[in-house]
Motif scaffolding. Structure first.
Motif, PDB file in Angstrom:
ATOM      1  N   ASP A 185      11.133 -21.091  -7.045  1.00 47.83           N
ATOM      2  CA  ASP A 185      11.595 -21.767  -5.852  1.00 47.83           C
ATOM      3  C   ASP A 185      10.796 -21.384  -4.619  1.00 47.83           C
ATOM      4  N   GLY A 186       9.718 -20.637  -4.761  1.00 48.59           N
ATOM      5  CA  GLY A 186       8.864 -20.309  -3.634  1.00 48.59           C
ATOM      6  C   GLY A 186       9.336 -19.172  -2.761  1.00 48.59           C
ATOM      7  N   SER A 187      10.354 -18.429  -3.211  1.00 51.43           N
ATOM      8  CA  SER A 187      10.869 -17.334  -2.392  1.00 51.43           C
ATOM      9  C   SER A 187      10.822 -16.014  -3.141  1.00 51.43           C
ATOM     10  N   GLY A 188       9.673 -15.704  -3.734  1.00 52.11           N
ATOM     11  CA  GLY A 188       9.531 -14.482  -4.510  1.00 52.11           C
ATOM     12  C   GLY A 188       9.893 -13.247  -3.726  1.00 52.11           C
ATOM     13  N   GLY A 189      10.938 -12.556  -4.136  1.00 53.58           N
ATOM     14  CA  GLY A 189      11.345 -11.330  -3.482  1.00 53.58           C
ATOM     15  C   GLY A 189      11.939 -11.530  -2.094  1.00 53.58           C
ATOM     16  N   ALA A 190      12.243 -12.774  -1.713  1.00 56.05           N
ATOM     17  CA  ALA A 190      12.713 -13.048  -0.349  1.00 56.05           C
ATOM     18  C   ALA A 190      14.053 -12.406  -0.042  1.00 56.05           C
ATOM     19  N   GLN A 191      14.789 -11.993  -1.065  1.00 61.18           N
ATOM     20  CA  GLN A 191      16.098 -11.391  -0.836  1.00 61.18           C
ATOM     21  C   GLN A 191      16.008  -9.967  -0.300  1.00 61.18           C
ATOM     22  N   SER A 217      14.435  -5.648   3.707  1.00 60.07           N
ATOM     23  CA  SER A 217      13.796  -4.453   4.254  1.00 60.07           C
ATOM     24  C   SER A 217      12.288  -4.438   3.982  1.00 60.07           C
ATOM     25  N   ALA A 218      11.819  -5.310   3.101  1.00 60.04           N
ATOM     26  CA  ALA A 218      10.399  -5.333   2.731  1.00 60.04           C
ATOM     27  C   ALA A 218       9.563  -6.036   3.796  1.00 60.04           C
ATOM     28  N   LYS A 219       8.296  -5.657   3.885  1.00 58.38           N
ATOM     29  CA  LYS A 219       7.363  -6.359   4.759  1.00 58.38           C
ATOM     30  C   LYS A 219       7.152  -7.758   4.181  1.00 58.38           C
ATOM     31  N   THR A 220       7.041  -8.746   5.068  1.00 57.14           N
ATOM     32  CA  THR A 220       7.004 -10.142   4.647  1.00 57.14           C
ATOM     33  C   THR A 220       5.601 -10.726   4.701  1.00 57.14           C
ATOM     34  N   ILE A 221       5.215 -11.362   3.601  1.00 53.95           N
ATOM     35  CA  ILE A 221       3.959 -12.095   3.508  1.00 53.95           C
ATOM     36  C   ILE A 221       4.311 -13.567   3.353  1.00 53.95           C
ATOM     37  N   CYS A 222       3.575 -14.439   4.043  1.00 49.50           N
ATOM     38  CA  CYS A 222       3.793 -15.877   3.931  1.00 49.50           C
ATOM     39  C   CYS A 222       2.514 -16.514   3.409  1.00 49.50           C
ATOM     40  N   LEU A 223       2.632 -17.252   2.310  1.00 50.62           N
ATOM     41  CA  LEU A 223       1.501 -17.918   1.669  1.00 50.62           C
ATOM     42  C   LEU A 223       1.654 -19.423   1.839  1.00 50.62           C
ATOM     43  N   LEU A 224       0.671 -20.059   2.466  1.00 54.58           N
ATOM     44  CA  LEU A 224       0.717 -21.494   2.747  1.00 54.58           C
ATOM     45  C   LEU A 224      -0.254 -22.240   1.833  1.00 54.58           C
ATOM     46  N   HIS A 225       0.248 -23.186   1.085  1.00 58.66           N
ATOM     47  CA  HIS A 225      -0.563 -23.918   0.101  1.00 58.66           C
ATOM     48  C   HIS A 225      -1.474 -24.945   0.766  1.00 58.66           C
ATOM     49  N   GLY A 226      -2.376 -25.473  -0.025  1.00 57.04           N
ATOM     50  CA  GLY A 226      -3.292 -26.512   0.441  1.00 57.04           C
ATOM     51  C   GLY A 226      -2.954 -27.869  -0.154  1.00 57.04           C
ATOM     52  N   GLU A 260       5.842  -6.884  -6.834  1.00 55.91           N
ATOM     53  CA  GLU A 260       5.833  -5.557  -7.469  1.00 55.91           C
ATOM     54  C   GLU A 260       5.294  -4.500  -6.508  1.00 55.91           C
ATOM     55  N   ALA A 261       4.429  -4.919  -5.585  1.00 61.16           N
ATOM     56  CA  ALA A 261       3.897  -3.995  -4.572  1.00 61.16           C
ATOM     57  C   ALA A 261       4.900  -3.760  -3.446  1.00 61.16           C
ATOM     58  N   GLY A 262       6.041  -4.454  -3.512  1.00 62.65           N
ATOM     59  CA  GLY A 262       7.106  -4.209  -2.550  1.00 62.65           C
ATOM     60  C   GLY A 262       7.199  -5.192  -1.395  1.00 62.65           C
ATOM     61  N   TYR A 263       6.411  -6.239  -1.434  1.00 58.65           N
ATOM     62  CA  TYR A 263       6.457  -7.222  -0.357  1.00 58.65           C
ATOM     63  C   TYR A 263       7.529  -8.280  -0.602  1.00 58.65           C
ATOM     64  N   ARG A 264       8.069  -8.793   0.470  1.00 58.83           N
ATOM     65  CA  ARG A 264       8.901  -9.996   0.427  1.00 58.83           C
ATOM     66  C   ARG A 264       7.910 -11.140   0.643  1.00 58.83           C
ATOM     67  N   VAL A 265       7.861 -12.087  -0.284  1.00 61.21           N
ATOM     68  CA  VAL A 265       6.848 -13.132  -0.248  1.00 61.21           C
ATOM     69  C   VAL A 265       7.502 -14.500  -0.072  1.00 61.21           C
ATOM     70  N   LEU A 266       7.020 -15.233   0.919  1.00 63.37           N
ATOM     71  CA  LEU A 266       7.476 -16.598   1.153  1.00 63.37           C
ATOM     72  C   LEU A 266       6.357 -17.557   0.801  1.00 63.37           C
ATOM     73  N   PHE A 275       4.776 -11.724  10.500  1.00 61.50           N
ATOM     74  CA  PHE A 275       4.484 -11.587   9.083  1.00 61.50           C
ATOM     75  C   PHE A 275       3.514 -10.423   8.921  1.00 61.50           C
ATOM     76  N   GLU A 276       3.667  -9.649   7.871  1.00 62.23           N
ATOM     77  CA  GLU A 276       2.689  -8.605   7.565  1.00 62.23           C
ATOM     78  C   GLU A 276       1.333  -9.258   7.300  1.00 62.23           C
ATOM     79  N   LEU A 277       1.381 -10.405   6.647  1.00 59.31           N
ATOM     80  CA  LEU A 277       0.172 -11.144   6.303  1.00 59.31           C
ATOM     81  C   LEU A 277       0.520 -12.617   6.232  1.00 59.31           C
ATOM     82  N   LEU A 278      -0.324 -13.464   6.792  1.00 61.88           N
ATOM     83  CA  LEU A 278      -0.169 -14.909   6.724  1.00 61.88           C
ATOM     84  C   LEU A 278      -1.435 -15.445   6.079  1.00 61.88           C
ATOM     85  N   VAL A 279      -1.290 -16.041   4.898  1.00 58.94           N
ATOM     86  CA  VAL A 279      -2.437 -16.499   4.112  1.00 58.94           C
ATOM     87  C   VAL A 279      -2.323 -17.998   3.911  1.00 58.94           C
TER      88      VAL A 279
END
Length: 98
Positions: free
Chosen positions: A1-7, A10-19, A36-42, A84-88
């Protein structure tokens, strides 16, 4: 659903934007390692893709509109002044991230 680890709020958040013409699933191979590295990924579906909102008016798909969508995600997941910790981004997602 595109919300890997979003729950994990407390984790640092990374946002990945598709093309184009992809949607959130294009990041499926990166999700396990990042969570697995501990990030909340959107991995949101950008406006008009897959099951996202699909406004009728063409001007609702501008870079300004899509960037505002991403900023709303940042505020929701990171707080009004958070970042965001990282915006890709890839392809169209990269233009929005920039």
């Amino acid at each position: 659903d595109g919300s890997g680890g979003a729950q994990d709020k407390s984790a640092k958040t990374i946002c990945l934007l598709h093309g184009f013409p992809d949607f959130w699933l294009s990041w499926r191979r990166q999700l396990p390692g990042l969570t697995e590295a501990g990030y909340r990924v959107l991995c949101p579906d950008l406006r008009g893709y897959a099951k996202s909102s699909q406004p009728k008016a063409i001007d609702r798909y501008s870079e300004v509109e899509v960037t505002a969508d991403v900023d709303a995600l940042r505020k929701h997941f990171c707080g009004e002044d958070g970042m965001f910790e990282l915006l890709v981004g890839h392809d169209w997602g990269a233009a929005c991230a920039w």
